[in-house]
Design an enzyme around this catalytic site. Structure first.
Site, short mmCIF file in Angstrom:
data_model
loop_
_atom_site.label_atom_id
_atom_site.label_comp_id
_atom_site.label_asym_id
_atom_site.label_seq_id
_atom_site.Cartn_x
_atom_site.Cartn_y
_atom_site.Cartn_z
N CYS A 113 0.81 -1.23 0.00
CA CYS A 113 0.00 0.00 0.00
C CYS A 113 0.84 1.27 0.00
CB CYS A 113 -0.96 0.00 1.18
SG CYS A 113 -2.12 -1.36 1.10
N HIS A 249 -3.38 7.27 2.16
CA HIS A 249 -3.75 5.93 1.66
C HIS A 249 -5.12 5.59 2.25
CE1 HIS A 249 -3.94 1.81 0.71
NE2 HIS A 249 -3.70 1.39 1.95
N ASN A 279 -9.90 -0.24 -0.29
CA ASN A 279 -8.44 -0.13 -0.28
C ASN A 279 -7.89 -0.67 -1.59
OD1 ASN A 279 -5.70 -0.42 0.08
ND2 ASN A 279 -5.83 -1.34 2.12
#
Ligand code: ACO
Length: 322
Positions: A113, A249, A279
């Site tokens: 990520c 993020h 996500n």
């Protein structure tokens, strides 16, 4: 001394929307649980045969157009992904072929990520050292391919998508500073425990799935992202109030809100897409950034803080003047 500045942004989301209501029919979960614990209401899922490079290309082309450059001006491609199309070549090279570019360096970054933050920092360093003048930096993921769709602890969290930026050399920032970190001691809290050299049979049989100790990861993520805010501001002698936009993020709205509190920034100045995208790992920051640039929220000369935390653990930030 050269600096790099973002001159164009683009993004792409697959057409298929997977809602929480649909997930309620797949695993024992509820819209209420997912929304209250994560903030996610829906996510996009790549179609069969639609791969990471397809998403990357559809994000890269509008970024190139927005920058007003000729594709042939690109002299570096850095692509962040955890879900490459193939073991090799790098997805960056597959994208290079699509763009009919020949000769410039093209490589992938794997920092889960945090991948886009790593990729932007690497590309920025190429520009600062005058090894490149015009870089295409992409975050692209088909995370749905490494999800166990029977595991409610993970399948409600992730989605697919891609975002891209063009960065170009100029005499003033642009990117002010980047801060990258990793700590391999936490690998087992968040991983896909299979790959080329280990348990390749799981990859072959489509059983290489994300495993996450969610609540442990949550605690480390909140603490670590708080620290990266302090580190970034201190490195630049800046105050919290100097930051116009937080582009985090998009893992969990509670993590995002905690970082916003730490920064003392109102949620009106935080770009949030987790409700609609879930996500999307390395794609989440450039997707959010592109959305806020295109709808006019982020304006030229705004100071933007990007930050991310992910598997590895990896974490980092980029502070920039748009
Ligand atoms: N629906 C209903 N119940 C669920 C679900 C679900 N989808 N998933 C878990 N539960 C249950 C659990 O079984 C548990 O039940 P129990 O108390 O009876 O054991 C309960 O809900 C609480 O589970 P927790 O995992 O403690 O829930 P938490 O509030 O921590 O939320 C979450 C889980 C959303 C995963 C959160 O921990 C989180 O966001 N973690 C961080 C994620 C992250 O930032 N990852 C890094 C980036 S990802 C990457 O790099 C690939």
């Amino acid at each position: 001394m050269k600096y790099s500045r973002i001159t164009g942004t683009g993004s792409y989301l697959p057409e298929k929307i997977l809602t929480n209501a649909e997930l309620e029919r797949m695993v024992e979960t509820s819209d209420d649980w997912i929304v209250s614990r994560t903030g996610v209401r829906e996510r996009r899922i790549a179609a069969e045969g639609e791969n990471t490079v397809d998403l990357a290309e559809r994000a890269a082309r509008p970024a190139i157009e927005a920058a007003g450059i000729d594709t042939q001006d690109i002299d570096l491609i850095v692509l962040a992904t955890t879900t490459p199309d193939q073991v090799f070549p790098a997805t960056a090279c597959l994208l290079q072929k699509r763009l009919e570019l020949h000769g410039c360096p093209a490589f992938d970054i794997q920092a889960v990520c945090t991948g886009f933050v790593y990729a932007l920092d690497v590309a920025d360093k190429f520009i600062r050292t005058e090894s490149a003048k015009c870089a295409l930096v992409v975050g692209a993921e088909t995370f749905s391919r490494i999800i166990d769709w029977t595991d409610r602890a993970t399948c409600v969290l992730f989605g697919d998508g891609a975002g891209a930026v063009i960065i170009q050399a100029q005499d003033a920032p642009g990117i002010i500073s980047s801060h990258l970190h990793a700590d391999g001691q936490y690998t087992s809290l968040l991983e896909v425990p299979a790959g080329v050299s280990q348990s390749y049979d799981k990859v072959r049989n489509g059983q290489a799935y994300v495993r996450m100790g969610g609540s442990e990861v949550f605690k480390v993520a909140v603490n670590t992202l708080g620290q990266i805010v302090d580190e970034t501001l201190a490195a630049n002698n800046m105050q919290k109030s100097d930051v116009t936009w937080l582009v985090p993020h998009q893992a969990n709205i509670r993590i995002i809100a905690a970082t916003a509190r730490k920064l003392g920034i109102s949620m009106d100045h935080v770009v949030v897409t987790v409700d609609r995208h879930g996500n999307t790992s390395a794609a989440s920051i450039p997707l959010a950034f592109d959305e806020a640039v295109r709808d006019g929220r982020i304006k030229r000369d705004d100071t933007v803080l990007m930050e991310a935390f992910g598997g590895g653990f990896t974490w980092g930030s980029v502070l920039l003047k748009y």
